[in-house]
Motif scaffolding. Structure first.
Motif, PDB file in Angstrom:
ATOM      1  N   SER A 508      -2.207   0.086  -2.113  1.00 30.42           N
ATOM      2  CA  SER A 508      -1.249   0.786  -1.260  1.00 30.42           C
ATOM      3  C   SER A 508      -0.194  -0.220  -0.817  1.00 30.42           C
ATOM      4  O   SER A 508      -0.530  -1.313  -0.337  1.00 30.42           O
ATOM      5  N   ARG A 567     -10.132   1.129   0.221  1.00 30.50           N
ATOM      6  CA  ARG A 567      -8.668   1.161   0.259  1.00 30.50           C
ATOM      7  C   ARG A 567      -8.178  -0.280   0.262  1.00 30.50           C
ATOM      8  O   ARG A 567      -8.502  -1.046   1.175  1.00 30.50           O
ATOM      9  N   THR A 569      -4.995  -2.641   0.483  1.00 25.60           N
ATOM     10  CA  THR A 569      -3.617  -2.586   0.975  1.00 25.60           C
ATOM     11  C   THR A 569      -2.950  -3.939   0.799  1.00 25.60           C
ATOM     12  O   THR A 569      -3.523  -4.975   1.145  1.00 25.60           O
TER      13      THR A 569
END
Length: 578
Positions: A508, A567, A569
């Motif tokens: 991300s 996730r 990032t």
């Protein structure tokens, strides 16, 4: 120095297990026998207190550990007990002596003093020789308290224990503390005594209703009839091994005239450039910095109940030459925040306690209901920061801690793009990474693919960078700033695939990092798409791939559709020569 013990000292202690004050404690010299640490502790020691005829279990105060480490107090040495209390030992008939104040009267003797020595418990209680003196002192105290106010009577009739001496096995006790802060219907307060020791007290149900209106921030109280348990390290906000619980039978009385004796507030400051390892963790932080900018008050609508709450952003800097944005909410935004806005041109020093660390725009801080803010506090760190800022900091170029390098897992060393270097397979192959709190790594990899059909940007407010919506008539409405603007900007929010020799992963990516990867702003890429078509857009995205970078990433676990996923990032990047 005394070379002998006080005859009958243990009997005297058992006869008066909780003296009203240190002044009425008689001469009590005992021999230290079987001195040893408690478990692996280096500050807590236990021993058998012996008067030559009787023994009882005893514990030394933690601040006395230095006497042991220095060799001043040794096994078979003598100590004079100046103040103490006795506690019952669970599931045993014995009592334990908790020494709160003492002094060494003799180094180690050649042997243990013995005179038909035996251990004592509850059943062996002898009248001390000093009984008449103690009774006389008690009568004097009774006369003094006759016309005293309730809080003063409590101070005279009950021993005030330092917080550091409390433990779950203790019976009756009274403490004198300042209320640091409190909240809610499960009611929590942080308490500080005159030694600076802190403890968290919790009240539930009826106790919360009873004591919530009584506790006021900054006031001093006598508290008794509470219970203690080992603190839950995941949720405690002060440094104490224990936490206190007060029920409806506990006693809390204000000591209105005692305020000057209790320290106002205790901080454990974290440098701004060290905030990275606290991001999205449960641990709250204290911070101190020089105010650089203060926003106007914004009104933010909560999703849970559609209620509007005030918010104000304060940017501060410290001598790590980093800045961070602190979001103040509710009364802190309207009261202290307004003071900071009025003083912004003076660049005041501000100390903030109990802040939550989030990952918005890299690293941001946010106040919660228990947070406190002091302007120009009288602490050494404030004076040091003031001196630095006035001499060099005012002209120093500052950078946001969120846009720079985020600290690694170690809080003791500066973050580096070249530390914690791992491969992608190290991250994707370990689903436990980031479960408790985000983990940070550096990865050397290539951007291998950028999906051209994804939503790559959002419309953002030019003031606060938050998402805006099209207004009913014209322009764009910002919920954060509560205003219409004729124009908005575009900011990247996209995912990219990266690859290295061990595997691949999706990252991300937010605006600052995306601009470095793609080579232009989101507004410019939108112009290319509109004026030159999708082919030109895809060509620009393709040109951004297979370029080597050193990525700084955070790894966290989140839940999506009932499934826990990693996730990853992107926090920072540095280009490399192919």
């Amino acid at each position: 120095m005394s070379k002998s013990v006080t005859p009958g000292a243990v009997s005297a202690i058992l006869a008066d297990p909780n003296p009203d004050s240190p002044e009425i404690v008689p001469e009590l010299i005992v021999q230290v026998v079987d001195l040893k640490p408690i478990g692996n502790s280096t500050t807590r020691f236990t021993f058998m207190a012996s008067d030559g005829k009787m023994k009882m279990k005893a514990m030394l105060p933690t601040h006395f550990a230095s006497e042991i480490h220095s060799g001043n107090l040794q096994n078979l040495g003598l100590v004079r007990i100046l103040d103490y209390t006795c506690n019952s030992i669970p599931n045993q008939s014995e009592k334990a002596l908790i020494v709160t104040k003492c002094e060494v009267t003799s180094p180690a003797l050649e042997k243990e003093i013995k005179d038909d020595l035996k251990n004592v418990g509850l059943g062996i209680i002898l009248k001390p020789k000093q009984e008449v003196i103690a009774k006389s002192a008690a009568q004097i105290v009774n006369e003094q308290r006759a016309n005293a106010a309730p809080a003063a009577r409590m101070a005279m009739t009950r021993r005030v224990h330092p917080l550091v001496s409390l433990n779950p096995y203790q019976g009756n006790w009274t403490i004198k503390v300042r209320n640091a802060r409190g909240e809610g219907h499960v009611f929590n307060v942080e308490l500080t005594d005159e030694d600076g020791t802190q403890i968290q007290a919790t009240m539930f149900n009826e106790a919360a209703k009873k004591f919530y209106p009584k506790f006021e921030f900054g006031k001093v109280y006598y508290i008794s009839k509470g219970s203690l348990k080992v603190a839950n390290k995941l949720f405690k906000t002060v440094k104490n091994d224990y936490e206190m619980t007060l029920n409806e039978n506990s006693e809390v009385e204000e000591a209105a005239s005692e305020g000057a004796f209790i320290p106002e507030m205790k901080f454990d400051f974290v440098k701004i450039d060290q905030l990275g390892s606290y991001v999205n963790g449960r641990e709250l932080v204290d911070i101190i910095g020089v105010v650089q900018n203060v926003s106007s008050t914004l009104s933010v609508r909560r999703k849970s109940n559609n209620e509007s709450v005030p918010k104000r952003d304060v940017t501060i800097a410290d001598d790590s030459k980093k800045t961070v944005v602190v979001s103040l909410w509710n009364e802190l935004a309207t009261d202290v925040g307004q003071q900071l806005l009025d003083m912004a041109s003076e660049a005041p020093v501000v100390a903030m306690k109990c802040l939550k660390v989030g990952d918005f725009q890299g690293v941001t801080l946010s106040s919660i209901s228990r947070s406190s803010v002091l302007i120009n506090p009288d602490v050494p760190e404030s004076k040091k920061l003031r001196s630095w800022y006035d001499s060099e900091g005012r002209e120093t170029a500052m950078s946001s801690v969120g846009s720079g390098l985020v600290n690694a897992s170690s809080r003791n060393s500066p973050a580096s793009m070249y530390s914690d270097r791992v491969t992608l397979s190290h991250i994707t192959g370990d689903p436990t990474l980031g479960q408790e709190k985000p983990a940070y790594f550096s990865v050397k990899a290539y951007v291998s693919f950028i999906k051209p059909d994804q939503t790559m940007w959002y419309r953002a407010c030019k003031t606060c960078n938050k998402k805006v919506t099209e207004a009913v008539e014209s322009g764009f409405w910002c919920e954060g700033c509560q205003k219409n603007d004729a124009e908005c900007s575009l900011r990247y929010i996209l995912v990219v695939k990266v690859s290295d020799p061990t595997g691949e992963a999706w990252l991300s990516v937010f605006n600052e990092q995306a601009e470095k990867i793609i080579g232009c702003s989101a507004d410019e890429l939108d112009r290319v798409k509109t004026e030159e078509g999708d082919e030109k857009l895809q060509m620009m995205l393709k040109e951004a791939t297979w370029v080597p970078h050193l990525f700084r990433v955070s790894v966290a676990v989140h839940e999506f559709m009932g499934e826990r996923r990693q996730r990853i990032t992107l926090r920072a990047l540095s280009p490399l020569t192919p």
